[in-house]
Design a protein around this motif. Sequence first.
Motif, PDB file in Angstrom:
ATOM      1  N   LEU A 188       1.009  -7.695   9.833  1.00  0.00           N
ATOM      2  CA  LEU A 188       0.139  -6.560  10.158  1.00  0.00           C
ATOM      3  C   LEU A 188      -0.859  -6.251   9.052  1.00  0.00           C
ATOM      4  CD1 LEU A 188       2.716  -4.165  11.869  1.00  0.00           C
ATOM      5  CD2 LEU A 188       0.863  -5.418  12.989  1.00  0.00           C
ATOM      6  N   ILE A 189      -0.538  -6.618   7.798  1.00  0.00           N
ATOM      7  CA  ILE A 189      -1.474  -6.323   6.706  1.00  0.00           C
ATOM      8  C   ILE A 189      -2.094  -7.564   6.066  1.00  0.00           C
ATOM      9  CG2 ILE A 189      -0.376  -4.121   6.142  1.00  0.00           C
ATOM     10  CD1 ILE A 189       0.859  -5.556   3.678  1.00  0.00           C
ATOM     11  N   TRP A 190      -1.658  -8.767   6.482  1.00  0.00           N
ATOM     12  CA  TRP A 190      -2.157  -9.977   5.811  1.00  0.00           C
ATOM     13  C   TRP A 190      -2.710 -11.054   6.734  1.00  0.00           C
ATOM     14  CZ3 TRP A 190      -3.409 -10.821   0.966  1.00  0.00           C
ATOM     15  CH2 TRP A 190      -2.808 -10.066  -0.054  1.00  0.00           C
ATOM     16  N   ILE A 191      -2.321 -11.097   7.987  1.00  0.00           N
ATOM     17  CA  ILE A 191      -2.618 -12.259   8.839  1.00  0.00           C
ATOM     18  C   ILE A 191      -4.128 -12.471   8.981  1.00  0.00           C
ATOM     19  CG2 ILE A 191      -2.696 -11.103  11.094  1.00  0.00           C
ATOM     20  CD1 ILE A 191      -0.866 -13.440  12.107  1.00  0.00           C
ATOM     21  N   ARG A 192      -4.508 -13.742   9.123  1.00  0.00           N
ATOM     22  CA  ARG A 192      -5.920 -14.052   9.346  1.00  0.00           C
ATOM     23  C   ARG A 192      -6.065 -15.147  10.405  1.00  0.00           C
ATOM     24  NH1 ARG A 192      -7.527 -12.630   3.575  1.00  0.00           N
ATOM     25  NH2 ARG A 192      -8.962 -10.872   3.895  1.00  0.00           N
ATOM     26  N   GLU A 193      -6.108 -16.424   9.988  1.00  0.00           N
ATOM     27  CA  GLU A 193      -6.579 -17.505  10.855  1.00  0.00           C
ATOM     28  C   GLU A 193      -5.848 -17.602  12.188  1.00  0.00           C
ATOM     29  OE1 GLU A 193      -6.147 -17.815   7.631  1.00  0.00           O
ATOM     30  OE2 GLU A 193      -8.149 -18.373   6.878  1.00  0.00           O
ATOM     31  N   VAL A 194      -4.517 -17.583  12.162  1.00  0.00           N
ATOM     32  CA  VAL A 194      -3.788 -17.793  13.419  1.00  0.00           C
ATOM     33  C   VAL A 194      -4.087 -16.676  14.418  1.00  0.00           C
ATOM     34  CG1 VAL A 194      -1.665 -16.594  12.687  1.00  0.00           C
ATOM     35  CG2 VAL A 194      -1.533 -18.421  14.390  1.00  0.00           C
ATOM     36  N   PHE A 195      -4.404 -15.506  13.911  1.00  0.00           N
ATOM     37  CA  PHE A 195      -4.798 -14.372  14.753  1.00  0.00           C
ATOM     38  C   PHE A 195      -6.251 -14.503  15.201  1.00  0.00           C
ATOM     39  CE2 PHE A 195      -6.735  -9.989  14.408  1.00  0.00           C
ATOM     40  CZ  PHE A 195      -6.390  -9.574  15.681  1.00  0.00           C
ATOM     41  N   HIS A 196      -7.142 -14.778  14.266  1.00  0.00           N
ATOM     42  CA  HIS A 196      -8.562 -14.871  14.596  1.00  0.00           C
ATOM     43  C   HIS A 196      -8.859 -16.011  15.563  1.00  0.00           C
ATOM     44  CE1 HIS A 196      -9.519 -12.897  10.444  1.00  0.00           C
ATOM     45  NE2 HIS A 196      -9.055 -12.034  11.312  1.00  0.00           N
ATOM     46  N   ASP A 197      -8.130 -17.109  15.415  1.00  0.00           N
ATOM     47  CA  ASP A 197      -8.419 -18.302  16.218  1.00  0.00           C
ATOM     48  C   ASP A 197      -7.845 -18.233  17.634  1.00  0.00           C
ATOM     49  OD1 ASP A 197      -9.704 -19.280  14.005  1.00  0.00           O
ATOM     50  OD2 ASP A 197      -8.065 -20.609  13.387  1.00  0.00           O
ATOM     51  N   HIS A 198      -6.995 -17.264  17.880  1.00  0.00           N
ATOM     52  CA  HIS A 198      -6.341 -17.160  19.197  1.00  0.00           C
ATOM     53  C   HIS A 198      -7.317 -16.587  20.216  1.00  0.00           C
ATOM     54  CE1 HIS A 198      -2.943 -16.844  21.945  1.00  0.00           C
ATOM     55  NE2 HIS A 198      -3.355 -15.624  22.249  1.00  0.00           N
ATOM     56  N   THR A 199      -7.519 -17.290  21.293  1.00  0.00           N
ATOM     57  CA  THR A 199      -8.482 -16.845  22.311  1.00  0.00           C
ATOM     58  C   THR A 199      -7.833 -16.193  23.524  1.00  0.00           C
ATOM     59  OG1 THR A 199      -8.482 -19.041  23.306  1.00  0.00           O
ATOM     60  CG2 THR A 199     -10.167 -18.593  21.640  1.00  0.00           C
ATOM     61  N   GLY A 200      -6.514 -16.293  23.635  1.00  0.00           N
ATOM     62  CA  GLY A 200      -5.837 -15.673  24.764  1.00  0.00           C
ATOM     63  C   GLY A 200      -5.779 -14.158  24.618  1.00  0.00           C
ATOM     64  N   LEU A 201      -5.481 -13.501  25.719  1.00  0.00           N
ATOM     65  CA  LEU A 201      -5.408 -12.044  25.688  1.00  0.00           C
ATOM     66  C   LEU A 201      -4.088 -11.569  25.098  1.00  0.00           C
ATOM     67  CD1 LEU A 201      -6.960 -11.161  29.163  1.00  0.00           C
ATOM     68  CD2 LEU A 201      -8.092 -11.289  26.932  1.00  0.00           C
ATOM     69  N   HIS A 202      -4.122 -10.421  24.454  1.00  0.00           N
ATOM     70  CA  HIS A 202      -2.928  -9.763  23.931  1.00  0.00           C
ATOM     71  C   HIS A 202      -2.550  -8.613  24.875  1.00  0.00           C
ATOM     72  CE1 HIS A 202      -3.500 -12.063  20.309  1.00  0.00           C
ATOM     73  NE2 HIS A 202      -4.647 -11.479  20.035  1.00  0.00           N
ATOM     74  N   PRO A 203      -1.339  -8.066  24.723  1.00  0.00           N
ATOM     75  CA  PRO A 203      -0.957  -6.928  25.571  1.00  0.00           C
ATOM     76  C   PRO A 203      -1.903  -5.731  25.435  1.00  0.00           C
ATOM     77  CG  PRO A 203       0.973  -7.843  24.479  1.00  0.00           C
ATOM     78  CD  PRO A 203      -0.212  -8.519  23.887  1.00  0.00           C
ATOM     79  N   LYS A 204      -2.490  -5.570  24.256  1.00  0.00           N
ATOM     80  CA  LYS A 204      -3.491  -4.534  24.022  1.00  0.00           C
ATOM     81  C   LYS A 204      -4.608  -5.126  23.171  1.00  0.00           C
ATOM     82  CE  LYS A 204      -0.224  -0.629  24.223  1.00  0.00           C
ATOM     83  NZ  LYS A 204      -0.777   0.081  25.390  1.00  0.00           N
TER      84      LYS A 204
END
Length: 255
Positions: A188-204
């Motif tokens: 929640l305070i550090w993530i970058r690439e794996v989050f930014h690169d994801h193109t699918g939808l999240h629950p929110k």
Amino acid sequence: MTEPGISFYEARGPQGMRLYAIGDVHGRLDLLTAMHRRIEAELSQRPSTDWRVIHLGDYVDRGPDSRGVIDFLIDAQRRDPRHLMLAGNHDLGFLDFLDVPDPDGLFMRYGGVQTALSYGVSLTANAYWFGKAETVRQGHAALVEAVPQNHVEFLRSLPFSVTFGDFFFCHAGIRPGVALESQSLQDLIWIREVFHDHTGLHPKIVVHGHTPVPKAEITGNRVNVDTLAWQSGNLTALVVDGADKHILTVTGERA
């Protein structure tokens, strides 16, 4: 069963509640106060039944007045608990340094010198670059003495996320495929690439900062409002009012 995702264009805030999510401040008290004045003016001109102002973390380091930013946020929260503040990695790095004066830690490497100066304490960059750990320890003792206890308590109290309507707010982002309630605090305070690169939808829709962009970045599944305020002079917020969503920016001097 995987929770169905939602796109930014379909997402809505809670009925009757306007949301303001403010990106990384990094010691720019001038921009933070300007943003609050802008929000107050908007709420006065276009009243809402209810509202929340959500600060997405990284209040300290790099900019000139980290102490002033924390004082301002504490006062805002005291005046109205609808001012919400989340934890950022730099805020926790500050706490880490107060606990252990690591000359190679986040605080000393990325703007902690400026934070210390805002408390009247000199921590020279040379103390890090030339490995002068004793100099850092001396500065650390002075900083521990200078930082008010209510600042420490404020930083320790910061939650890592909050959600309203179809929006999930945190500092850096989430790990795709992991339920929102099961996200690790580290992500929640550090993530970058794996989050930014994801193109699918999240629950929110994930509203975050942490990774600087030239202007607010809006994709189908997230909104990034970290516009490098401490250097660019642009502090950015996402405004959500029912189905309406727009970007609010205040501008000051560049560093």
